[in-house]
Design an enzyme around this catalytic site. Structure first.
Site, PDB file in Angstrom:
ATOM      1  N   GLU A 155      62.913  21.219  40.302  1.00  0.00           N
ATOM      2  CA  GLU A 155      63.151  20.998  38.877  1.00  0.00           C
ATOM      3  C   GLU A 155      64.629  20.745  38.605  1.00  0.00           C
ATOM      4  O   GLU A 155      64.978  19.922  37.744  1.00  0.00           O
ATOM      5  CB  GLU A 155      62.649  22.185  38.049  1.00  0.00           C
ATOM      6  CG  GLU A 155      62.799  21.991  36.560  1.00  0.00           C
ATOM      7  CD  GLU A 155      62.071  20.761  36.013  1.00  0.00           C
ATOM      8  OE1 GLU A 155      62.622  20.126  35.087  1.00  0.00           O
ATOM      9  OE2 GLU A 155      60.980  20.433  36.501  1.00  0.00           O
ATOM     10  N   GLU A 202      67.217  12.870  35.889  1.00  0.00           N
ATOM     11  CA  GLU A 202      67.049  12.455  34.496  1.00  0.00           C
ATOM     12  C   GLU A 202      68.393  12.333  33.779  1.00  0.00           C
ATOM     13  O   GLU A 202      68.596  11.412  32.986  1.00  0.00           O
ATOM     14  CB  GLU A 202      66.134  13.423  33.762  1.00  0.00           C
ATOM     15  CG  GLU A 202      64.687  13.319  34.207  1.00  0.00           C
ATOM     16  CD  GLU A 202      63.751  14.234  33.453  1.00  0.00           C
ATOM     17  OE1 GLU A 202      64.229  15.095  32.689  1.00  0.00           O
ATOM     18  OE2 GLU A 202      62.530  14.071  33.628  1.00  0.00           O
TER      19      GLU A 202
END
Length: 124
Positions: A71, A78
Site C-alpha cells: 500500500e 499514485e
C-alpha cells in the site's frame, strides 16, 4: 540525491527520519493504510486469542507487513503519477489502477493465507 547534483546522500539517521516522516504522511493522509493497519491489529489480536505458534506468528506478521508495504508503494506510485500528470490521462489512470490491483491481489492472497493459519490454529 537529485540526478546531476553534487550534494551527498543524507546520512543514515537523516534517511531513517525521512522514512518515518513518509510513513506518518501516509498514515495521516491515506484512508487505505489506516484500514490495513486496523486489519493488521485485528489479526494480531486474533492471534493472541487463538494462541498462534511461533511459525504462524511469523507468517501473520510477514503478511501484515507485506500488505502495508504494498500500500505504501501504491501510494508512492499514485503520488508520482499525480505529479507528472495532474490532468486526466488514460495512461496515468491505467498506472494507478494497476498499482491498486497489485495491492488488491496481494490482499486477497493474504486473506487466504490468514484463513489457513487461523483455521489450523483453531482446529489444533
Amino acid at each position: 540525491m537529485i540526478p546531476g547534483s553534487k550534494s551527498d546522500h543524507p546520512g543514515f539517521r537523516k534517511s531513517f527520519l525521512f522514512a518515518i516522516q513518509g510513513f506518518r504522511t501516509a498514515v495521516t493522509t491515506e484512508r487505505n493504510i489506516k484500514v490495513m493497519l486496523a486489519v493488521g491489529a485485528l489479526a494480531v489480536a486474533a492471534g493472541v486469542v487463538v494462541g498462534l505458534d511461533p511459525l504462524s506468528w511469523a507468517v501473520v506478521l510477514l503478511c501484515c507487513a507485506v500488505v502495508i508495504m504494498a500500500e505504501l508503494f501504491n501510494t508512492a506510485v499514485e503520488t508520482v503519477v499525480d505529479l507528472v500528470s495532474p490532468e486526466f490521462h488514460p495512461l496515468a489512470g491505467r498506472a494507478k489502477d494497476i498499482a491498486a490491483a497489485a495491492v488488491w491481489f496481494l490482499s486477497a492472497v493474504v486473506a487466504v493465507v490468514g484463513l489457513i493459519v487461523f483455521a489450523n490454529a483453531i482446529l489444533n
